[in-house]
Design a protein around this motif. Sequence first.
Motif, mmCIF file in Angstrom:
data_model
loop_
_atom_site.group_PDB
_atom_site.id
_atom_site.type_symbol
_atom_site.label_atom_id
_atom_site.label_comp_id
_atom_site.label_asym_id
_atom_site.label_seq_id
_atom_site.Cartn_x
_atom_site.Cartn_y
_atom_site.Cartn_z
ATOM 1 N N GLY A 142 18.980 -4.295 -0.954
ATOM 2 C CA GLY A 142 17.738 -4.969 -0.608
ATOM 3 C C GLY A 142 17.999 -5.938 0.527
ATOM 4 O O GLY A 142 19.117 -6.454 0.665
ATOM 5 N N GLY A 143 16.988 -6.155 1.343
ATOM 6 C CA GLY A 143 17.215 -7.077 2.453
ATOM 7 C C GLY A 143 15.996 -7.220 3.330
ATOM 8 O O GLY A 143 14.883 -6.891 2.921
ATOM 9 N N VAL A 144 16.227 -7.749 4.511
ATOM 10 C CA VAL A 144 15.132 -7.971 5.456
ATOM 11 C C VAL A 144 15.388 -7.200 6.738
ATOM 12 O O VAL A 144 16.536 -6.963 7.118
ATOM 13 C CB VAL A 144 14.949 -9.477 5.783
ATOM 14 C CG1 VAL A 144 14.482 -10.240 4.563
ATOM 15 C CG2 VAL A 144 16.221 -10.080 6.328
ATOM 16 N N HIS A 145 14.277 -6.815 7.382
ATOM 17 C CA HIS A 145 14.327 -6.118 8.660
ATOM 18 C C HIS A 145 13.584 -6.938 9.705
ATOM 19 O O HIS A 145 12.417 -7.284 9.497
ATOM 20 C CB HIS A 145 13.656 -4.749 8.547
ATOM 21 C CG HIS A 145 14.581 -3.680 8.084
ATOM 22 N ND1 HIS A 145 14.298 -2.344 8.235
ATOM 23 C CD2 HIS A 145 15.786 -3.750 7.491
ATOM 24 C CE1 HIS A 145 15.299 -1.631 7.735
ATOM 25 N NE2 HIS A 145 16.200 -2.450 7.277
ATOM 26 N N GLN A 146 14.255 -7.234 10.776
ATOM 27 C CA GLN A 146 13.628 -7.971 11.872
ATOM 28 C C GLN A 146 13.407 -7.006 13.041
ATOM 29 O O GLN A 146 14.369 -6.440 13.558
ATOM 30 C CB GLN A 146 14.550 -9.113 12.306
ATOM 31 C CG GLN A 146 14.135 -9.816 13.577
ATOM 32 C CD GLN A 146 12.884 -10.646 13.420
ATOM 33 O OE1 GLN A 146 12.736 -11.378 12.447
ATOM 34 N NE2 GLN A 146 11.964 -10.516 14.368
ATOM 35 N N PRO A 147 12.151 -6.805 13.478
ATOM 36 C CA PRO A 147 11.930 -5.933 14.644
ATOM 37 C C PRO A 147 12.591 -6.534 15.883
ATOM 38 O O PRO A 147 12.394 -7.716 16.170
ATOM 39 C CB PRO A 147 10.408 -5.910 14.809
ATOM 40 C CG PRO A 147 9.858 -6.425 13.531
ATOM 41 C CD PRO A 147 10.878 -7.337 12.956
ATOM 42 N N ILE A 148 13.365 -5.738 16.592
ATOM 43 C CA ILE A 148 13.992 -6.250 17.817
ATOM 44 C C ILE A 148 13.670 -5.387 19.033
ATOM 45 O O ILE A 148 13.720 -5.868 20.152
ATOM 46 C CB ILE A 148 15.527 -6.422 17.683
ATOM 47 C CG1 ILE A 148 16.197 -5.137 17.218
ATOM 48 C CG2 ILE A 148 15.868 -7.569 16.757
ATOM 49 C CD1 ILE A 148 17.721 -5.201 17.294
ATOM 50 N N ILE A 149 13.327 -4.125 18.812
ATOM 51 C CA ILE A 149 12.897 -3.274 19.922
ATOM 52 C C ILE A 149 11.565 -2.649 19.523
ATOM 53 O O ILE A 149 11.464 -1.975 18.498
ATOM 54 C CB ILE A 149 13.929 -2.177 20.230
ATOM 55 C CG1 ILE A 149 15.259 -2.787 20.652
ATOM 56 C CG2 ILE A 149 13.412 -1.234 21.322
ATOM 57 C CD1 ILE A 149 16.374 -1.789 20.845
ATOM 58 N N GLY A 150 10.528 -2.877 20.342
ATOM 59 C CA GLY A 150 9.197 -2.397 19.981
ATOM 60 C C GLY A 150 8.653 -3.199 18.809
ATOM 61 O O GLY A 150 9.224 -4.222 18.406
ATOM 62 N N PHE A 151 7.573 -2.735 18.248
ATOM 63 C CA PHE A 151 6.962 -3.373 17.071
ATOM 64 C C PHE A 151 6.817 -4.889 17.261
ATOM 65 O O PHE A 151 7.130 -5.682 16.367
ATOM 66 C CB PHE A 151 7.786 -3.105 15.815
ATOM 67 C CG PHE A 151 7.785 -1.672 15.377
ATOM 68 C CD1 PHE A 151 6.605 -1.038 15.021
ATOM 69 C CD2 PHE A 151 8.958 -0.949 15.319
ATOM 70 C CE1 PHE A 151 6.600 0.285 14.613
ATOM 71 C CE2 PHE A 151 8.966 0.381 14.918
ATOM 72 C CZ PHE A 151 7.784 0.989 14.557
ATOM 73 N N ASN A 152 6.330 -5.287 18.437
ATOM 74 C CA ASN A 152 6.187 -6.721 18.712
ATOM 75 C C ASN A 152 5.092 -7.367 17.877
ATOM 76 O O ASN A 152 4.955 -8.589 17.888
ATOM 77 C CB ASN A 152 5.882 -6.933 20.198
ATOM 78 C CG ASN A 152 7.013 -6.450 21.067
ATOM 79 O OD1 ASN A 152 8.172 -6.611 20.727
ATOM 80 N ND2 ASN A 152 6.676 -5.812 22.185
ATOM 81 N N VAL B 32 10.534 -6.426 4.416
ATOM 82 C CA VAL B 32 11.524 -6.283 3.354
ATOM 83 C C VAL B 32 11.926 -4.815 3.234
ATOM 84 O O VAL B 32 11.109 -3.922 3.431
ATOM 85 C CB VAL B 32 10.997 -6.794 1.995
ATOM 86 C CG1 VAL B 32 10.798 -8.281 2.040
ATOM 87 C CG2 VAL B 32 9.702 -6.092 1.600
ATOM 88 N N ALA B 33 13.192 -4.612 2.931
ATOM 89 C CA ALA B 33 13.720 -3.250 2.802
ATOM 90 C C ALA B 33 14.359 -3.093 1.432
ATOM 91 O O ALA B 33 14.945 -4.040 0.887
ATOM 92 C CB ALA B 33 14.759 -2.995 3.889
ATOM 93 N N PHE B 34 14.203 -1.916 0.897
ATOM 94 C CA PHE B 34 14.805 -1.623 -0.405
ATOM 95 C C PHE B 34 15.281 -0.178 -0.370
ATOM 96 O O PHE B 34 14.583 0.697 0.149
ATOM 97 C CB PHE B 34 13.764 -1.804 -1.519
ATOM 98 C CG PHE B 34 14.296 -1.494 -2.882
ATOM 99 C CD1 PHE B 34 15.077 -2.414 -3.565
ATOM 100 C CD2 PHE B 34 14.020 -0.275 -3.484
ATOM 101 C CE1 PHE B 34 15.577 -2.108 -4.825
ATOM 102 C CE2 PHE B 34 14.518 0.027 -4.742
ATOM 103 C CZ PHE B 34 15.297 -0.894 -5.411
ATOM 104 N N CYS B 35 16.471 0.055 -0.890
ATOM 105 C CA CYS B 35 16.943 1.447 -0.933
ATOM 106 C C CYS B 35 17.846 1.686 -2.129
ATOM 107 O O CYS B 35 18.483 0.757 -2.645
ATOM 108 C CB CYS B 35 17.620 1.848 0.371
ATOM 109 S SG CYS B 35 19.343 1.435 0.484
ATOM 110 N N ILE B 36 17.839 2.914 -2.578
ATOM 111 C CA ILE B 36 18.806 3.350 -3.585
ATOM 112 C C ILE B 36 19.674 4.402 -2.921
ATOM 113 O O ILE B 36 19.208 5.165 -2.064
ATOM 114 C CB ILE B 36 18.120 3.909 -4.845
ATOM 115 C CG1 ILE B 36 17.157 5.057 -4.506
ATOM 116 C CG2 ILE B 36 17.387 2.826 -5.587
ATOM 117 C CD1 ILE B 36 16.605 5.748 -5.742
ATOM 118 N N HIS B 37 20.935 4.399 -3.269
ATOM 119 C CA HIS B 37 21.822 5.336 -2.588
ATOM 120 C C HIS B 37 22.921 5.828 -3.518
ATOM 121 O O HIS B 37 23.205 5.211 -4.559
ATOM 122 C CB HIS B 37 22.432 4.698 -1.342
ATOM 123 C CG HIS B 37 23.368 3.572 -1.626
ATOM 124 N ND1 HIS B 37 24.725 3.712 -1.641
ATOM 125 C CD2 HIS B 37 23.111 2.280 -1.924
ATOM 126 C CE1 HIS B 37 25.275 2.554 -1.926
ATOM 127 N NE2 HIS B 37 24.328 1.662 -2.094
#
Lengths: 151, 213
Positions: free
Chosen positions: A15-25, A31-36
């Motif tokens: 789990g974590g955070v995503h900060q847009p850095i290219i595009g998506f201004n 927030v991000a969540f994944c199972i792997h």
Amino acid sequence: MLCYVLFCLTAGIEGGVHQPIIGFNDLHPGVAFCIHAETATRPADLQAELLAVFHEGLNRGYSVALYGIRFGITKNRWLIAPDIRLGIDYLGRELDPGRESGLAFGYAAGIRFAIRRELLMIYPALFYEGVTDFKTHAGFLGIRLGVAHEI
Amino acid sequence: MKSDLRPVIRLLAAALLIAGCSNHIIQRAADDFLPLEPGNWWRYHSASSYEPQTVYREVEPAETLLNVECFPVTTSGIPAYYAIGDAGIREYIKIVYAFAGTEYTVLEGFVLRLETPLVAGNRFADSLVDSISVAGAWIKARYMVNGLVSDYESHDIYGSTYPVHLSIQETVIAPDSTFTLDRSITEHYAPDIGLVQFENQQGTFHLSDYFVQ
């Protein structure tokens, strides 16, 4: 690949955070969540993940949701391990009552710092997460905390 | 080892294939459809062969109106003032009432001109209403904008473009008369270019040349 997932050696969540850095201004950090699941092979460990990311827009009515299935390689045993993931993302965007969705190619590259305690592994990870439709490329900086357990 | 990786390679190839056939959702989600940078300009030609017209639009350096920073966008020399906000582009509106050789400002403010980001199917509306007393008579003014973003269209040159249909109604109500001006405009916006086509009472105008930083 299904066999790898079913008979994997390590399963976990991130789990974590995503900060847009290219595009998506026009997006706030999301927030991000994944199972792997990972399986130990040589020369690198194979992994599969299901990913969900949610972003709210600067316009309060706007939101973007991204769902992905990705496969990649890492090196589970290393203290500082490179991590590369590729796959398909489904992106939906909504500005009520308007809605759109589509598929994109998603990829991630980063490193994770594994802290091991017997079969348990806790790792902070730093990723660059990219999505492209082969016409435009956009990307996020992702910071995640993962917990995985060897089965 | 070679056989172990074969399913992964197949899956990745399938992913690339499927994603390659997508509808360019990233372009529509990530690119800027309204590049309002000072110095940007666009030149349009009308489609009419009988009375061809050329319209030149340019973004001028930012100014401050009503304590709001906005960009003057001149269309063939006539300025409109646009302020960029989180909800979209707002336009400066001023309605005056002439009485006995003097102009009185009845309504002044910013109204939503285009809600962003552009998403197919989105509808938006905004309005300004105000009134003043002129020589003992109340004068009321109303400015209304209704917008609809249609489904995107694939264009060979510009990529995915969004048609935006705007209905603008301007009304001034005086004790002895009511003046109403209705306008319908359709504008097409393209990623990283901006307005590439518009249709109004004068006809249909297509982008012929532009400069965007």
